[in-house]
Design a protein around this motif. Structure first.
Motif, PDB file in Angstrom:
ATOM      1  N   ASP A 256     -23.240   4.548   5.042  1.00 22.84           N
ATOM      2  CA  ASP A 256     -23.960   3.383   4.680  1.00 22.84           C
ATOM      3  C   ASP A 256     -23.391   2.426   3.766  1.00 22.84           C
ATOM      4  OD1 ASP A 256     -26.716   4.223   5.575  1.00 22.84           O
ATOM      5  OD2 ASP A 256     -26.487   5.968   4.046  1.00 22.84           O
ATOM      6  N   LYS A 257     -22.053   2.922   3.167  1.00 20.82           N
ATOM      7  CA  LYS A 257     -21.264   1.916   2.363  1.00 20.82           C
ATOM      8  C   LYS A 257     -20.099   2.583   2.523  1.00 20.82           C
ATOM      9  CE  LYS A 257     -19.851   0.716  -2.152  1.00 20.82           C
ATOM     10  NZ  LYS A 257     -19.503  -0.513  -1.963  1.00 20.82           N
ATOM     11  N   VAL A 258     -18.964   1.577   2.444  1.00 22.40           N
ATOM     12  CA  VAL A 258     -17.472   1.955   2.260  1.00 22.40           C
ATOM     13  C   VAL A 258     -17.054   1.282   0.785  1.00 22.40           C
ATOM     14  CG1 VAL A 258     -16.812   0.573   3.943  1.00 22.40           C
ATOM     15  CG2 VAL A 258     -15.159   2.495   3.377  1.00 22.40           C
ATOM     16  N   ALA A 259     -16.157   2.174   0.253  1.00 16.37           N
ATOM     17  CA  ALA A 259     -15.633   1.458  -0.947  1.00 16.37           C
ATOM     18  C   ALA A 259     -14.206   1.939  -0.813  1.00 16.37           C
ATOM     19  CB  ALA A 259     -16.158   2.322  -2.183  1.00 16.37           C
ATOM     20  N   PHE A 260     -13.212   0.568  -0.712  1.00 11.02           N
ATOM     21  CA  PHE A 260     -11.904   1.117  -0.594  1.00 11.02           C
ATOM     22  C   PHE A 260     -10.854   0.343  -1.652  1.00 11.02           C
ATOM     23  CE2 PHE A 260      -7.984  -1.222   0.977  1.00 11.02           C
ATOM     24  CZ  PHE A 260      -7.355  -0.133   1.385  1.00 11.02           C
ATOM     25  N   THR A 261      -9.914   0.897  -2.089  1.00  8.63           N
ATOM     26  CA  THR A 261      -8.848   0.420  -3.047  1.00  8.63           C
ATOM     27  C   THR A 261      -7.622   0.606  -2.066  1.00  8.63           C
ATOM     28  OG1 THR A 261     -10.275   0.942  -4.841  1.00  8.63           O
ATOM     29  CG2 THR A 261      -7.838   0.485  -5.062  1.00  8.63           C
ATOM     30  N   GLY A 262      -6.820  -0.518  -2.144  1.00 12.85           N
ATOM     31  CA  GLY A 262      -5.612  -0.277  -1.593  1.00 12.85           C
ATOM     32  C   GLY A 262      -5.104  -1.738  -0.920  1.00 12.85           C
ATOM     33  N   SER A 263      -4.354  -1.861   0.001  1.00 14.03           N
ATOM     34  CA  SER A 263      -3.439  -3.231   0.309  1.00 14.03           C
ATOM     35  C   SER A 263      -4.693  -4.140   0.820  1.00 14.03           C
ATOM     36  CB  SER A 263      -2.377  -2.917   1.523  1.00 14.03           C
ATOM     37  OG  SER A 263      -3.166  -2.337   2.719  1.00 14.03           O
ATOM     38  N   THR A 264      -4.464  -5.288   0.786  1.00 17.27           N
ATOM     39  CA  THR A 264      -5.212  -6.596   1.228  1.00 17.27           C
ATOM     40  C   THR A 264      -5.403  -6.423   2.868  1.00 17.27           C
ATOM     41  OG1 THR A 264      -4.926  -8.013  -0.791  1.00 17.27           O
ATOM     42  CG2 THR A 264      -5.508  -8.704   1.421  1.00 17.27           C
ATOM     43  N   GLU A 265      -4.147  -6.117   3.266  1.00 18.60           N
ATOM     44  CA  GLU A 265      -4.056  -5.958   4.719  1.00 18.60           C
ATOM     45  C   GLU A 265      -5.069  -4.941   5.263  1.00 18.60           C
ATOM     46  OE1 GLU A 265      -0.291  -4.165   5.800  1.00 18.60           O
ATOM     47  OE2 GLU A 265      -0.458  -4.174   7.841  1.00 18.60           O
ATOM     48  N   VAL A 266      -5.000  -3.619   4.852  1.00 17.34           N
ATOM     49  CA  VAL A 266      -6.027  -2.620   5.235  1.00 17.34           C
ATOM     50  C   VAL A 266      -7.286  -2.933   4.639  1.00 17.34           C
ATOM     51  CG1 VAL A 266      -6.494  -0.128   5.084  1.00 17.34           C
ATOM     52  CG2 VAL A 266      -4.198  -0.739   5.287  1.00 17.34           C
ATOM     53  N   GLY A 267      -7.545  -3.624   3.999  1.00  9.84           N
ATOM     54  CA  GLY A 267      -8.746  -4.030   3.361  1.00  9.84           C
ATOM     55  C   GLY A 267      -9.552  -4.931   4.395  1.00  9.84           C
ATOM     56  N   LYS A 268      -8.710  -5.806   4.807  1.00 15.40           N
ATOM     57  CA  LYS A 268      -9.184  -6.708   6.190  1.00 15.40           C
ATOM     58  C   LYS A 268      -9.643  -5.764   7.259  1.00 15.40           C
ATOM     59  CE  LYS A 268      -6.708 -10.845   4.572  1.00 15.40           C
ATOM     60  NZ  LYS A 268      -5.798 -11.800   4.598  1.00 15.40           N
ATOM     61  N   MET A 269      -8.993  -4.757   7.792  1.00 14.69           N
ATOM     62  CA  MET A 269      -9.246  -3.879   8.641  1.00 14.69           C
ATOM     63  C   MET A 269     -10.569  -3.213   8.236  1.00 14.69           C
ATOM     64  SD  MET A 269      -5.345  -2.425   9.196  1.00 14.69           S
ATOM     65  CE  MET A 269      -5.705  -1.412  10.363  1.00 14.69           C
ATOM     66  N   ILE A 270     -10.872  -2.838   7.105  1.00  5.64           N
ATOM     67  CA  ILE A 270     -11.950  -2.006   6.726  1.00  5.64           C
ATOM     68  C   ILE A 270     -13.370  -2.954   6.828  1.00  5.64           C
ATOM     69  CG2 ILE A 270     -13.304  -1.142   4.606  1.00  5.64           C
ATOM     70  CD1 ILE A 270     -10.708   0.693   5.028  1.00  5.64           C
ATOM     71  N   VAL A 271     -13.072  -4.327   6.581  1.00  4.47           N
ATOM     72  CA  VAL A 271     -14.140  -5.072   6.890  1.00  4.47           C
ATOM     73  C   VAL A 271     -14.459  -5.084   8.277  1.00  4.47           C
ATOM     74  CG1 VAL A 271     -14.851  -7.470   6.844  1.00  4.47           C
ATOM     75  CG2 VAL A 271     -13.654  -6.584   4.860  1.00  4.47           C
ATOM     76  N   GLN A 272     -13.552  -5.232   9.064  1.00  4.78           N
ATOM     77  CA  GLN A 272     -13.844  -5.211  10.643  1.00  4.78           C
ATOM     78  C   GLN A 272     -14.498  -3.983  11.007  1.00  4.78           C
ATOM     79  OE1 GLN A 272     -10.062  -6.424  12.229  1.00  4.78           O
ATOM     80  NE2 GLN A 272     -10.539  -8.735  12.006  1.00  4.78           N
ATOM     81  N   ALA A 273     -13.745  -2.867  10.606  1.00  2.00           N
ATOM     82  CA  ALA A 273     -14.374  -1.521  10.854  1.00  2.00           C
ATOM     83  C   ALA A 273     -15.785  -1.450  10.587  1.00  2.00           C
ATOM     84  CB  ALA A 273     -13.689  -0.251  10.308  1.00  2.00           C
ATOM     85  N   ALA A 274     -16.389  -1.943   9.348  1.00  6.28           N
ATOM     86  CA  ALA A 274     -17.724  -1.638   8.751  1.00  6.28           C
ATOM     87  C   ALA A 274     -18.577  -2.612   9.500  1.00  6.28           C
ATOM     88  CB  ALA A 274     -17.600  -2.353   7.480  1.00  6.28           C
ATOM     89  N   ALA A 275     -17.943  -3.783  10.545  1.00  5.20           N
ATOM     90  CA  ALA A 275     -19.060  -4.483  10.889  1.00  5.20           C
ATOM     91  C   ALA A 275     -19.829  -3.647  12.010  1.00  5.20           C
ATOM     92  CB  ALA A 275     -18.096  -5.774  11.730  1.00  5.20           C
ATOM     93  N   GLY A 276     -19.504  -2.597  12.536  1.00  3.24           N
ATOM     94  CA  GLY A 276     -19.995  -1.864  13.772  1.00  3.24           C
ATOM     95  C   GLY A 276     -21.363  -1.726  13.274  1.00  3.24           C
TER      96      GLY A 276
END
Ligand code: NAI
Ligand code: MG
Length: 502
Positions: A247-267
């Protein structure tokens, strides 16, 4: 494979480190379904000291399923807020009880000085559990009188209220720079608010999160509330971020992977919070009360944790009349720092990995190629392990990569400036906005500068001061949302409006 013994480790950590490391799923320790493991390295030597289960999508699936079950039925769901708060408090106590062990693990795995791991990482990790424990019983909604006279029920009165409910199953993906503390910042609020969780530690530093999970089990969290899947970003992180059951993802790390997390979360449009990179300006005005103390602050702003801090003060801006004095003081401090294995409690240990070691050296080279000069440092230390000298660059300009990009190593670039307007504009000329600092004895200037920074945290005449009560997070591309404080509760709860005809 024979694992290298680490002579500096004390019992019981010495025997725990090489022991079998599995995944925690539904309250049971299990191998990865494919039976594979990955190596854990001691960054001070490059030796392999442990092997850890290499979790993949099928393990994430099992962990999410266990977390869902624990969220929807069983003791966690029925537990009172007070009981939950007490458990969270006890985890804080247990972290202190096992503090020496956890500090050793952290120093071994990440490379940071043992004394720092004990005084900072362990202490702050316990703090966040103790702080969040108090919030468990203070999560509350509001009541409302409905004023609208609804057209098809004229004259009918209504009463309404809101409930703050947990969001459900949370996926948490954390980095290697503060492995235990990042696990604590993530887990304490998720548990205080009654969610369940699948935690994916960084592949470089899985040990303290695994030990923390054992400690939490000993405290007595119900099965399936906390699940830990070790593995790399692509194999375990990506399927967690994309999972429809999360239901929710919380991420700490690189901005590059942060953007990938946003895309992955869109599903499934899961909720997302991100704590990402930084390139924090550290502004020193000529009116500072004490140049030596200011330089010591500026040095610790960059060299703490070997510069592997998202909020590292990596752009040191110094007002022209005192530029040479401050640079020379910071350089002297850098020159005097003892760089050695973390477990021997030096001033600085090795960087976390070969990748980071090479990346940081690449940045130093890029700066020098662009015309920068090394006031001090620039090289590596020893012939094994990942030690980089504390480095001060001068002669840089705002167009260079070393000023624009996050280096994440013990490398600071010092540049002079002439006045307030100019330095505010240069400070804010960054894609990042995580932290900033100002050193001055003029209160008005401090207030004006703190207002002008486009950053989530501003320090005045200090640096790297954190507190569990104080929200931490980024403006601009440094992230979404805040960690800690009461702000984090919003990230792990959702609001339900209930309307009652009366
Ligand atoms: P990273 O962002 O790749 O790794 C952080 C976490 O994300 C790890 O647990 C990793 O396994 C996971 N991950 C990686 N790729 C993923 C994906 N596609 N989907 C889901 N999870 C994924 O950071 P990395 O590669 O370790 O370091 C690279 C740079 O990132 C550093 O040099 C530094 O500049 C920055 N960084 C910033 C941190 C911060 O606190 N803001 C912490 C660590 C790194
Ligand atoms: Mg990466």
């Amino acid at each position: 494979m024979a694992l290298a013994e680490v002579s500096e480790l004390k019992s019981p950590v010495k025997t725990w480190v090489p022991s079998k490391k599995q995944l925690l799923i539904g309250g049971k320790w299990v191998d990865a379904k494919n039976g594979k493991t990955f190596d854990v390295e001691n960054p001070a030597t490059g030796d392999i000291v442990a092997q850890v289960a290499d979790g993949k999508k099928e393990d994430i699936d099992a962990a999410v399923k266990a977390a869902r079950k624990a969220f929807e039925s069983g003791p966690w769901k029925d537990m009172s807020a007070s009981e939950r708060g007490k458990l969270v408090w006890k985890i804080g106590d247990a972290i202190l009880k096992y503090g020496d062990e956890l500090a050793e693990l952290e120093s071994l795995d990440n490379g940071k000085p043992l004394a720092v791991a004990r005084a900072a990482d362990v202490a702050l990790s316990a703090d966040i559990f103790h702080y969040m424990a108090g919030w468990a019983t203070k999560i509350k909604g509001d009541t409302f009188e409905i004023s609208t006279d609804h057209f098809y029920t004229p004259g009918q009165k209504y009463f309404s209220y809101t409930l703050k409910e947990p969001v459900g199953v949370v996926g948490q993906i954390i980095p290697w720079n503060f492995p235990l503390l990042m696990a604590a910042w993530k887990l304490a609020p998720v548990l205080a608010t009654g969610n369940t969780v699948v935690l994916k530690p960084a592949e470089q530093t899985p040990l303290s999160a695994l030990r923390l999970a054992e400690i939490i089990q000993e405290v007595g969290l119900p099965d399936g509330v906390l699940n830990v899947v070790t593995g790399d970003g692509e194999g375990a992180g990506a399927p967690l971020a994309a999972h429809d059951g999360v239901d929710k993802v919380a991420f700490t790390g690189s901005t590059e992977v942060g953007k990938m997390i946003v895309q992955a979360a869109a599903g499934n449009l899961k909720k997302v919070t991100l704590e990402l990179g930084g390139k924090s300006p550290n502004v020193v005005y000529k009116d500072v009360a004490d140049i030596k103390a200011t330089a010591a602050g500026a040095a610790s702003a960059i060299f703490f944790n070997h510069g592997q801090c998202c909020c590292a003060g990596s752009r040191l801006y110094i007002e022209k009349p005192i530029f040479d004095d401050v640079v020379s003081e910071v350089s002297n401090i850098a020159k005097g720092m003892k760089v050695a294995p973390g477990l021997t409690s030096p001033d600085m240990g090795p960087l976390v990995s070969k990748e980071q070691f090479e990346k940081v050296q690449g940045y130093i080279k890029s700066g020098l190629d662009d015309g920068a000069k090394c006031a001090v440092g620039g090289g590596t230390v020893g012939d094994k392990g990942y030690f980089v000298e504390p480095t001060v660059l001068t002669n840089t300009n705002d167009k260079m990569k070393v000023i624009k990009e996050e280096i994440f190593g013990p490398v600071v670039a010092a540049e002079p400036f002439d006045d307030h307007e100019e330095i505010m504009s240069r400070s804010n000329n960054s894609d990042y906005g995580l932290a900033a600092a100002v050193w001055t004895s003029d209160v008005q200037k401090a207030i004006r500068t703190a207002e002008a920074f486009r950053a989530g945290t501003v320090w005045v005449n200090c640096y790297n001061i954190f507190d569990a009560a104080l929200p931490f997070g980024g403006y601009k591309q440094s992230g979404w949302g805040r960690e800690m404080g009461s702000e984090i509760l919003e990230a792990y709860t959702q609001v339900k409006s209930v309307v009652i005809a009366k």
